[in-house]
Motif scaffolding. Structure first.
Motif, short mmCIF file in Angstrom:
data_model
loop_
_atom_site.label_atom_id
_atom_site.label_comp_id
_atom_site.label_asym_id
_atom_site.label_seq_id
_atom_site.Cartn_x
_atom_site.Cartn_y
_atom_site.Cartn_z
N PHE A 1 4.85 -20.59 -38.65
CA PHE A 1 4.32 -21.96 -38.05
C PHE A 1 2.81 -21.45 -38.04
O PHE A 1 2.62 -20.45 -37.71
N GLU A 2 2.12 -22.56 -38.35
CA GLU A 2 0.58 -22.61 -37.91
C GLU A 2 0.55 -22.42 -36.52
O GLU A 2 1.09 -22.63 -35.62
N ASP A 3 -0.78 -21.39 -36.23
CA ASP A 3 -1.19 -21.08 -34.99
C ASP A 3 -1.20 -22.45 -34.34
O ASP A 3 -2.11 -23.14 -34.77
N PRO A 4 -1.19 -22.48 -32.69
CA PRO A 4 -1.76 -23.57 -32.06
C PRO A 4 -3.07 -23.44 -32.12
O PRO A 4 -3.70 -22.52 -31.95
N VAL A 5 -3.68 -24.64 -32.07
CA VAL A 5 -5.15 -25.10 -32.07
C VAL A 5 -5.53 -24.86 -30.56
O VAL A 5 -4.38 -25.10 -29.56
N GLY A 6 -6.73 -24.78 -29.90
CA GLY A 6 -7.05 -24.53 -28.76
C GLY A 6 -7.42 -26.05 -27.97
O GLY A 6 -8.05 -26.14 -26.96
N ASP A 7 -7.26 -27.23 -28.69
CA ASP A 7 -7.59 -28.53 -28.27
C ASP A 7 -7.12 -28.79 -26.80
O ASP A 7 -7.81 -29.63 -26.29
N CYS A 8 -6.11 -28.23 -26.45
CA CYS A 8 -5.54 -28.76 -25.03
C CYS A 8 -6.36 -28.01 -24.13
O CYS A 8 -6.05 -28.18 -22.73
N LEU A 9 -7.19 -26.86 -24.34
CA LEU A 9 -7.67 -25.97 -23.30
C LEU A 9 -9.04 -26.59 -22.97
O LEU A 9 -9.78 -27.31 -23.82
N SER A 10 -9.42 -26.02 -21.77
CA SER A 10 -10.74 -26.47 -21.28
C SER A 10 -11.48 -25.38 -20.69
O SER A 10 -11.14 -24.94 -19.46
N PRO A 11 -12.18 -24.61 -21.75
CA PRO A 11 -12.88 -23.47 -21.17
C PRO A 11 -14.06 -24.16 -20.17
O PRO A 11 -14.52 -25.01 -20.06
N ALA A 12 -14.70 -23.02 -19.65
CA ALA A 12 -15.74 -23.57 -18.78
C ALA A 12 -17.02 -23.92 -19.61
O ALA A 12 -17.55 -24.75 -18.73
N GLY A 13 -17.01 -23.26 -20.46
CA GLY A 13 -18.22 -23.92 -21.36
C GLY A 13 -19.44 -22.89 -21.19
O GLY A 13 -19.74 -22.34 -20.22
N GLU A 14 -19.98 -22.62 -22.35
CA GLU A 14 -21.18 -21.56 -22.34
C GLU A 14 -22.19 -22.18 -21.30
O GLU A 14 -23.10 -21.34 -20.57
N TYR A 15 -22.54 -23.23 -21.32
CA TYR A 15 -23.66 -23.96 -20.63
C TYR A 15 -23.40 -23.66 -18.92
O TYR A 15 -24.08 -23.28 -18.39
N ASN A 16 -22.14 -23.94 -18.54
CA ASN A 16 -21.55 -23.85 -17.24
C ASN A 16 -21.79 -22.41 -16.83
O ASN A 16 -22.07 -21.95 -15.77
N LEU A 17 -21.34 -21.65 -17.60
CA LEU A 17 -21.12 -20.13 -17.48
C LEU A 17 -22.70 -19.63 -17.36
O LEU A 17 -22.81 -18.68 -16.32
N ARG A 18 -23.77 -19.94 -18.16
CA ARG A 18 -24.78 -19.45 -18.06
C ARG A 18 -25.47 -19.80 -16.59
O ARG A 18 -26.19 -19.17 -15.90
N LEU A 19 -25.10 -21.21 -16.48
CA LEU A 19 -25.98 -21.64 -15.35
C LEU A 19 -25.45 -20.87 -13.88
O LEU A 19 -26.14 -20.31 -13.02
N GLY A 20 -24.21 -20.54 -13.95
CA GLY A 20 -23.31 -19.68 -12.91
C GLY A 20 -24.09 -18.42 -12.87
O GLY A 20 -24.30 -18.06 -11.78
N ILE A 21 -24.17 -17.78 -13.94
CA ILE A 21 -24.46 -16.51 -13.84
C ILE A 21 -26.04 -16.28 -13.44
O ILE A 21 -26.38 -15.56 -12.39
N ILE A 22 -26.85 -17.37 -13.74
CA ILE A 22 -28.24 -17.40 -13.34
C ILE A 22 -28.47 -17.53 -12.07
O ILE A 22 -29.04 -16.85 -11.23
N LYS A 23 -27.32 -18.40 -11.62
CA LYS A 23 -27.48 -18.79 -9.95
C LYS A 23 -27.03 -17.38 -9.19
O LYS A 23 -27.47 -17.02 -8.09
N GLU A 24 -26.20 -16.65 -9.72
CA GLU A 24 -25.55 -15.81 -8.90
C GLU A 24 -26.20 -14.37 -8.97
O GLU A 24 -26.54 -13.79 -7.97
N LEU A 25 -26.81 -14.17 -9.97
CA LEU A 25 -27.37 -12.82 -10.05
C LEU A 25 -29.05 -12.95 -10.51
O LEU A 25 -29.61 -11.91 -10.19
N HIS A 26 -29.55 -14.00 -10.64
CA HIS A 26 -31.01 -14.28 -11.31
C HIS A 26 -31.43 -12.91 -12.09
O HIS A 26 -32.41 -12.38 -11.74
N PRO A 27 -30.84 -12.94 -13.22
CA PRO A 27 -31.20 -11.75 -14.10
C PRO A 27 -32.36 -12.02 -14.87
O PRO A 27 -32.80 -13.24 -14.76
N ASP A 28 -32.75 -10.74 -15.44
CA ASP A 28 -33.97 -11.08 -16.50
C ASP A 28 -33.45 -11.78 -17.61
O ASP A 28 -34.41 -12.56 -18.13
#
Lengths: 568, 568
Positions: free
Chosen positions: A400-427
């Motif tokens: 069978f074909e592998d399931p696609v990830g359409d049903c999934l809802s990742p955090a998203g790179e935008y939100n991930l970046r936002l969160g990391i910057i807020k948490e650590l204030h990295p360079d």
């Protein structure tokens, strides 16, 4: 050993109900436990190990339910969580007890006469001498008893935990069973959810019954309702049923929808304070579109605190979609359940519609392969047990074909970046979002972020783990993310010094099934190749991006150095 | 928020039974899951992660039940465990399916045309080139997909697992519920047992229902019975009831008492063979008074094997005794349950007899301290909820003597030593058995053995863990024993080289409550100070003894050297 078909004859049941009186027969006494009793006796399973952990787990379960609830109606979540310390006097009055002074002092565990204290200290000193001598001589040493005076058993600490959200709310009639009946829940399709067992708030109620005996208060209102449901209940552990004290509709004074849940439990703020705050911060990192207000109200007001995690974006990831099962991941019981619940009439429709990745043409070929007694139009609910086994067999062997990830809802790179910057204030920070992979018929996505530098960041690898967008804070050493980051990434090849540089590693995994190792949702084991591979790849991709930036920065610095040297 | 007293009004129950048909209302649909469904859907909880692990866990659960059973009647255990590989043809005939050849080859997962194979290999080679180039340039690389051709999904492997013992057997009428009803069990007092959740054989049955659909066969006979009970059943998952195919009394042809259990499940001998054999060997180490016969019967007879673990001693440790709870370890629900179940009439008798370490005088003082409305003669079953909370409070604050370890049954230094010698054939071994300690009101004992040298022993630390005399084989890295041995023992101070010498470390912990971290009985967490302290101490005591022997050996060798040098 032939299997008989699904017989309709009634099972042979001994005439023993949930009797509590032991039989006087000399043979064994079989007793039936209710699911509520089972989870009460094995509360460790659900993360309720010790009072402090119970406080932590209660908070997290309520917060996660609130987020799932708001997202289910596409509402930007706003969650208020309050922990109020309840002193002994106040607690006794809540219970209805007269508060008492100690009378018989010597009964108490923390009691020690002045004379006893002298003796104890002198004895401890002597013991140490003797042990040192014996150790030198290689003799057996008298076993040390852990110092009990230090235990500080002044009694338990109690807290009222309140969680208010702007989510969906609950239908008025459903509320008692949703809280007071273990193993009762909304119909779970296959979907990425934060909650895993449907136990969360029920375990908090069971723990409150074990530690305080006080009931849970639930207020709820749904969109379109012109009232607020109020329910006060506890759980009848033996019968696994809600025991309702109050259940009424109240006037709705302001526009609100959602739920407010209040429970009084034993806990330990002192030992789990940092874990709870860490959890809230991590939640804010991974859920920047949610607003959190966290309050701790102390018995003595100098320890009180309020922390607001403001919403940093209005961009909410898509709600995870319910999906059908993948044929490779179903077992016999699941197939039987799907047959029982399907609205489809015949085998062809059943295969097409109740599973992902089976087209009409594919279904027809599969039916052909099953054997001569299988027809596309045969009634699905008339299949025999043997025929179901045949379908199961073919599912396991066919492609069978592998399931696609359409049903999934990742955090998203935008939100991930936002969160990391807020948490650590990295360079600098780099993120990566992987494509959907498959594990045992379940799709999963790994996203990662790696940050470099930051004033207040600790040296070395700072690892943050998320599964279905909830933070994982325990059993770090055994987790696949930690093991991958520590052992399988060649940091130096990316110009990163694993021990001295300040590195943040954030990994978020979403799936319709997170293979948690234990039942506390604490870590993902390192023995699943597909996941380990995807985690490694995601981190590496971030490192590659970072390396470019680091190299450029080094080059820029060298250039400046040269300029300065020339100008001297 | 006052607590109401224990009200007798019937709880308010929505009129919703265990209906399977979803309501058509647009609101949520509450469904009630049976405990059997819950454990089927969350079988990971009980150690049934993947087919190979299912095979392992099925074997261990049956073996552990057999040992508990024989010991409960003070019988030296004799356990026969057989795993018989069931090939596809045989399995299909067992199910009642006609065995089929493949017709539509391309449907299958392991199908690959010769042309497709060529293409795949060429593509992989090209990909590798491109990736190498991109990596050098620091560009993003196309995600590698795990090679699926290697998966070898020829289908599932099936095994008949049979376990026969000489234990207690089961009362004829109880057999169906003991296997076919989750959360049904014999009355559990507080006792050191191998089994933890009473789920063992039931999970094997649930797994067989999920993977093969075939029923379980149970034969049983008790001392004094002149018949053998035979029962064939499976479990009705929805109703959590046994579904009996056969339940009869058969002629008893030979003197026998015990049980023989046979179940057909999916498994994976290839991946878990070594773990299963390791488990059997460790069982033999820790249970040298038991006799084990392990057989693997292969589909192709060249892989078959029989291993006999002969009994090495007739000395059996005392059977663990049932004990009462310690007052410091009880919660409100437990107190209420004890009140419900007690045969004692009044408060004084209740305190004296239902708990350990409360003498009559102590009970009288405690009752005095509870307050004016408490009297020694008051009827225990008339206590209000508030009064129960008061008792609970006082239990938490008052001082009680620690429980003694009389109810526990450690392996014993004699048996431990015997087992270590049999397993490793070391040059030297030292053992130590600690006195009873306490953890959360539960007594525990740590015994240890450390061995040095041995021809076939691997270099470094070889760690063997036991809890309530069952081997723990997984999650080694997170376990308290491993962490203590690796990080908290100063091996060099005992003249032992942690990396180069061949060291065996055996630690056995027995308790009325083993604080397993997860629900698979796999490891004990490192966060319980009392246990970590006791483990460290026990290992150190062994090391001290070993050091003496090592030093003497070194001295003897040096003496011989000197003699040789003198005589030259």
């Amino acid at each position: 050993m032939e299997a008989r078909g699904s017989s309709e004859s009634p099972p042979d049941q001994p005439k023993r109900g949930k009797s509590k009186t032991p039989r006087k027969a000399k043979d064994s006494v079989l007793k039936q436990k209710s699911p509520a009793e089972f989870f009460a006796e094995n509360k460790n399973i659900a993360g309720f190990d010790n009072p402090g952990k119970c406080l932590y787990t209660t908070v997290r379960e309520l917060v996660e339910n609130s987020l799932d609830s708001a997202e289910s109606i596409s509402e930007l979540p706003a969650v208020e969580i309050t922990i109020e310390e309840i002193g002994k006097v106040k607690f006794n009055s809540m219970i209805g007890l007269v508060d008492r002074e100690r009378v018989d002092e010597e009964l108490y565990d923390d009691y020690e006469t002045a004379k006893a204290r002298e003796k104890r200290l002198a004895k401890a000193a002597r013991n140490q001498e003797i042990q040192a001598k014996n150790a030198a001589l290689g003799k057996k040493v008298k076993e040390p008893t852990p110092s009990k005076g230090m235990k500080g058993r002044g009694g338990a600490s109690f807290y009222r935990v309140t969680c208010k959200d702007n989510g969906r709310g609950m239908p008025h009639d459903d509320i008692p069973n949703m809280f007071g009946r273990v193993l009762s829940g909304t119909k779970y399709g296959l979907r990425q959810t934060r909650g895993k067992f449907g136990l969360g708030a029920k375990m908090a109620l069971i723990w409150s019954k074990m530690s305080t005996g006080l009931p849970i208060d639930i207020s709820s209102s749904m969109r379109g309702q012109n009232y607020v449901s109020f329910c006060r209940l506890d759980i009848d552990i033996h019968r696994n049923l809600p025991h309702i004290h109050i259940h009424e509709k109240q006037e709705k004074k302001e526009e609100w929808h959602g739920a407010e849940i209040q429970v009084v439990i034993e806990g330990n703020w002192t030992t789990y304070r940092s874990k709870i705050l860490h959890y809230m911060r991590q939640m804010a990192v991974i859920t920047p579109y949610a607003q959190f207000v966290f309050k701790f109200v102390s018995d003595t007001s100098d320890k009180s605190m309020t922390i607001k995690f403001a919403r940093r974006t209005d961009v909410m990831p898509p709600v995870p979609l319910e999906t059908k099962h993948h044929p490779s991941s179903v077992d016999l019981l699941l197939i039987k359940r799907l047959i029982t619940e399907t609205s489809k009439q015949n085998l062809l429709q059943f295969l097409q519609h109740e599973f992902v990745n089976i087209s009409k043409a594919h279904a027809e070929r599969l039916i052909g392969e099953m054997g001569p007694e299988f027809q596309p139009k045969m009634l699905i609910k008339s299949l025999t047990d043997q025929q179901i086994v045949r379908i199961h067999q073919l599912f396991r062997q066919a492609k069978f074909e592998d399931p696609v990830g359409d049903c999934l809802s990742p955090a998203g790179e935008y939100n991930l970046r936002l969160g990391i910057i807020k948490e650590l204030h990295p360079d600098m920070v780099a993120t990566y979002s992987g494509s959907a992979q498959v594990f045992e018929g379940h799709p999963f996505i790994v996203e990662a972020g790696v940050s470099f530098g930051g004033k207040d960041v600790k040296q070395g690898l700072n690892i943050f783990r998320f599964a279905n967008r909830i933070p994982l804070l325990f059993e770090q050493g055994a987790d696949v993310v930690t093991r991958t980051a520590l052992k399988r990434i060649n940091w130096t090849s990316y110009k990163i010094n694993q021990m001295q540089d300040k590195i943040g590693v954030f990994v978020s995994i979403v799936s319709t099934k997170i293979p948690f190792k234990g039942t506390g949702k604490e870590y993902i084991g390192d023995d699943i190749t597909e996941i380990a591979t995807a985690v490694k790849y995601a981190i590496q991709q971030c490192c590659i991006q970072l390396k470019n930036k680091i190299v450029k920065k080094m080059q820029a610095r060298e250039q400046q150095e040269r300029k300065r040297n020339l100008s001297k």
